[in-house]
Motif scaffolding. Sequence first.
Motif, PDB file in Angstrom:
ATOM      1  N   ILE A  30       0.864  -1.188   0.000  1.00  0.00           N
ATOM      2  CA  ILE A  30       0.000   0.000   0.000  1.00  0.00           C
ATOM      3  C   ILE A  30       0.898   1.233   0.000  1.00  0.00           C
ATOM      4  O   ILE A  30       1.782   1.370   0.852  1.00  0.00           O
ATOM      5  CB  ILE A  30      -0.909   0.030   1.247  1.00  0.00           C
ATOM      6  N   GLY A  31       0.683   2.116  -0.960  1.00  0.00           N
ATOM      7  CA  GLY A  31       1.409   3.394  -0.987  1.00  0.00           C
ATOM      8  C   GLY A  31       0.578   4.430  -0.254  1.00  0.00           C
ATOM      9  O   GLY A  31      -0.623   4.567  -0.508  1.00  0.00           O
ATOM     10  N   VAL A  32       1.222   5.148   0.649  1.00  0.00           N
ATOM     11  CA  VAL A  32       0.488   6.120   1.463  1.00  0.00           C
ATOM     12  C   VAL A  32       0.761   7.518   0.911  1.00  0.00           C
ATOM     13  O   VAL A  32       1.897   7.997   0.936  1.00  0.00           O
ATOM     14  CB  VAL A  32       0.963   6.039   2.935  1.00  0.00           C
ATOM     15  N   GLY A  33      -0.285   8.169   0.388  1.00  0.00           N
ATOM     16  CA  GLY A  33      -0.133   9.537  -0.115  1.00  0.00           C
ATOM     17  C   GLY A  33      -0.828  10.510   0.815  1.00  0.00           C
ATOM     18  O   GLY A  33      -1.164  10.174   1.960  1.00  0.00           O
ATOM     19  N   ASN A  34      -1.065  11.710   0.299  1.00  0.00           N
ATOM     20  CA  ASN A  34      -1.750  12.711   1.080  1.00  0.00           C
ATOM     21  C   ASN A  34      -3.242  12.601   0.787  1.00  0.00           C
ATOM     22  O   ASN A  34      -3.691  12.976  -0.298  1.00  0.00           O
ATOM     23  CB  ASN A  34      -1.189  14.086   0.668  1.00  0.00           C
ATOM     24  N   GLU A  35      -3.992  12.056   1.700  1.00  0.00           N
ATOM     25  CA  GLU A  35      -5.406  11.763   1.483  1.00  0.00           C
ATOM     26  C   GLU A  35      -5.636  10.915   0.232  1.00  0.00           C
ATOM     27  O   GLU A  35      -6.564  11.129  -0.545  1.00  0.00           O
ATOM     28  CB  GLU A  35      -6.203  13.059   1.382  1.00  0.00           C
TER      29      GLU A  35
ATOM     30  N   TYR B 222       4.417   8.076  -7.240  1.00  0.00           N
ATOM     31  CA  TYR B 222       3.465   8.911  -6.493  1.00  0.00           C
ATOM     32  C   TYR B 222       3.888   9.110  -5.037  1.00  0.00           C
ATOM     33  O   TYR B 222       3.682  10.161  -4.462  1.00  0.00           O
ATOM     34  CB  TYR B 222       2.064   8.277  -6.530  1.00  0.00           C
ATOM     35  N   THR B 223       4.436   8.070  -4.442  1.00  0.00           N
ATOM     36  CA  THR B 223       4.858   8.174  -3.042  1.00  0.00           C
ATOM     37  C   THR B 223       5.941   7.143  -2.765  1.00  0.00           C
ATOM     38  O   THR B 223       5.992   6.095  -3.410  1.00  0.00           O
ATOM     39  CB  THR B 223       3.675   7.943  -2.071  1.00  0.00           C
ATOM     40  N   LYS B 224       6.787   7.467  -1.812  1.00  0.00           N
ATOM     41  CA  LYS B 224       7.815   6.487  -1.417  1.00  0.00           C
ATOM     42  C   LYS B 224       7.487   5.866  -0.059  1.00  0.00           C
ATOM     43  O   LYS B 224       8.247   5.062   0.458  1.00  0.00           O
ATOM     44  CB  LYS B 224       9.181   7.155  -1.381  1.00  0.00           C
TER      45      LYS B 224
ATOM     46  N   ILE C 158       5.006   1.991   8.311  1.00  0.00           N
ATOM     47  CA  ILE C 158       5.313   2.673   7.046  1.00  0.00           C
ATOM     48  C   ILE C 158       6.815   2.621   6.801  1.00  0.00           C
ATOM     49  O   ILE C 158       7.610   2.953   7.670  1.00  0.00           O
ATOM     50  CB  ILE C 158       4.818   4.131   7.072  1.00  0.00           C
ATOM     51  N   GLN C 159       7.189   2.161   5.599  1.00  0.00           N
ATOM     52  CA  GLN C 159       8.619   2.100   5.238  1.00  0.00           C
ATOM     53  C   GLN C 159       8.889   3.012   4.046  1.00  0.00           C
ATOM     54  O   GLN C 159       7.977   3.309   3.280  1.00  0.00           O
ATOM     55  CB  GLN C 159       8.994   0.669   4.851  1.00  0.00           C
ATOM     56  N   GLU C 160      10.132   3.422   3.900  1.00  0.00           N
ATOM     57  CA  GLU C 160      10.516   4.282   2.779  1.00  0.00           C
ATOM     58  C   GLU C 160      11.034   3.428   1.635  1.00  0.00           C
ATOM     59  O   GLU C 160      11.913   2.578   1.832  1.00  0.00           O
ATOM     60  CB  GLU C 160      11.634   5.240   3.200  1.00  0.00           C
ATOM     61  N   LEU C 161      10.504   3.649   0.434  1.00  0.00           N
ATOM     62  CA  LEU C 161      10.984   2.899  -0.736  1.00  0.00           C
ATOM     63  C   LEU C 161      12.335   3.438  -1.189  1.00  0.00           C
ATOM     64  O   LEU C 161      12.538   4.645  -1.221  1.00  0.00           O
ATOM     65  CB  LEU C 161      10.019   3.094  -1.905  1.00  0.00           C
ATOM     66  N   ASN C 162      13.188   2.499  -1.559  1.00  0.00           N
ATOM     67  CA  ASN C 162      14.522   2.909  -1.971  1.00  0.00           C
ATOM     68  C   ASN C 162      14.712   2.708  -3.482  1.00  0.00           C
ATOM     69  O   ASN C 162      15.704   2.190  -3.927  1.00  0.00           O
ATOM     70  CB  ASN C 162      15.510   2.039  -1.156  1.00  0.00           C
ATOM     71  N   ILE C 163      13.672   3.059  -4.249  1.00  0.00           N
ATOM     72  CA  ILE C 163      13.763   2.873  -5.717  1.00  0.00           C
ATOM     73  C   ILE C 163      13.585   4.240  -6.372  1.00  0.00           C
ATOM     74  O   ILE C 163      12.758   5.036  -5.933  1.00  0.00           O
ATOM     75  CB  ILE C 163      12.627   1.974  -6.258  1.00  0.00           C
TER      76      ILE C 163
END
Length: 611
Positions: free
Chosen positions: A182-187, A201-203, A235-240
């Motif tokens: 799941i990618g967590v964006g702003n709303e 879109y989000t990391k 929540i983890q940060e994507l490293n791509i």
Amino acid sequence: MCGIVAYIGERQALPILINGLKRLEYRGYDSAGVSIWNKKTKVYKRKGKVADLEAFIGNDDLTGNIGIGHTRWATHGEPNDVNAHPHMSMNGKFTIIHNGIIENYSRLRDKLTSFGVTFKSETDTEVLANLIEYIYEKGAVDAELAVRLALSKVIGAYGLVIICSDEPDKLIAARKGSPLVIGVGNEEYFLASDATPIVEYTKSVIYLNDGDVAVITKDQLTLKTDHNKSQTPIIQELNIDIGEIDKGGYEHFMLKEIFEQPRSINDTFRGRVKTENDKIHLGGLYEVMPKLIEAKRILIIACGTSWHAGLVGEYLFEDLARIPVEVEYASEFRYRNPIINKDDVVIAISQSGETADTLAAIQLAKEKGALVLGICNVVGSSIPRETHAGVYTHAGPEIGVASTKAFTCQVTVLAMMAITIGRSKELISDSSYQNLIKEFNLIPEKIEEILQNSLIIKEAAELYKDSTNSLYLGRGYLFPVALEGALKLKEISYIHAEGYPAAEMKHGPIALIDEKMPVVVVATKDSSYEKIVSNVQEVKARNGKIIAVVTKGDTVIRKMADHVFEIPETNPVFSALLSVIPLQLFSYYIAVMRGCNVDQPRNLAKSVTVE
Ligand code: G6P
């Protein structure tokens, strides 16, 4: 296997879904579909590629801020429009995309049929959609409960996302055995079967665990276990980087990935192999290293190209660390009753970290009390999470279905492990260690040199592009390379190719050799060189066409061969890293010349999440 993508938020869902499906197409590509909620659920699906789906949608109005999309690799039911996902339940209340297999679908289908439910497709997924709807209509208080109850009746694997037309402000997602991120964006939230459609879109991402059920509105995510226990999402940060999942000016991902190997091997080294006098640092193995050094036996489990890397590992561990090794196909290992002793160490190798058979073999090894280590490329995938410890390869995203840079990075990790163990056991002297590390550090620039000479390989490919069969031979470290070269050719160009230990040729394949048979011999200078020269003569005597990978400056095989691809000299323990490169290029050029879809060969998928 299949690719899943979903969106909920303020943006238009369709472009996000289509873009995401194109990024995921390498996971499966026999049909694709989307469903968008906008006052009602609209479903568009089509046999073929995502581009066919796009053409089918045309200018139709598919506006809406909530949607799900799927690209399929058929398991139940042939690839056609009807069997494509999303699947809608009989009364239209539930629309679902699903990756995995519902093993008891036939029994469930019969039962639902006896209750009057009708089906349009042959898929297990439609059965699940109808099971959820049936339970919902029988009085489950909400969609989430209906999904939970339905999943409790299901045997098999799933990663799925559902829209319920009675509760259209949310997506319900669940995972068991098939990955979901799941990618967590702003709303807004993005869901996908891997991070590639999300990264632009989000990391910030959440990897679902097996048994998780997520209920997602545009501004809230609720995560619970299958036992309905609330979970705090991690929540983890994507490293791509987005550039890593583009073709970067190359015609195909496969070519880009072949040419990336000097960099990807450097990334695998980085921070781990420093100077010749230093130690190799494998942080992920730090705690288990004493057990690894003491191991009485190493069992390597893997599938496909990763299995070939495992075979190179066998030679490396036996040569450098003096530990006996068995290399097993994960699919065979798990269905035997393998003997695993307490001093054995199991190493699972996987690019994707999601291969179903490898995951199941890991479970079995763990149940039998083994220490299980992973060598994986995709960070956060299931295998690194299921193993006790491990090493990431850092090859970067590999999108081409035929594995190239993942293989060389896996071999790099195996070599680092074998050298570390050999050194700790005092089997490698100071000066040999320094020589090994010096040579190891030169591998990326030697690969660069091979890549610069790709024209010779392309010219040879032109002559052999119409072959129907070919034989690949190698000995020692180069036998797995022969297997890998043959696999590359058959999977992307559909030419039948067999890899063989060169000396075994006399026990069968030699009967196939005639003037039409190309025989690719991997024959660089090592201890078996003289022997393989004899094997080349045996082929020559039967008029076979010889294409040889040789060490730069070789004159003996050059005289016998029809074509030679030269590679720089190296220590034989690293020879697989160099000798596989011309074979990757040879297959690539042949496949392109035959007009094959190099990045998405027929019937294959990048990540095989079904058994
Ligand atoms: C599929 C891929 C291969 C890969 C194999 C194992 O067949 O097409 O390229 O080698 O799966 O995958 P893994 O991700 O476990 O390395």
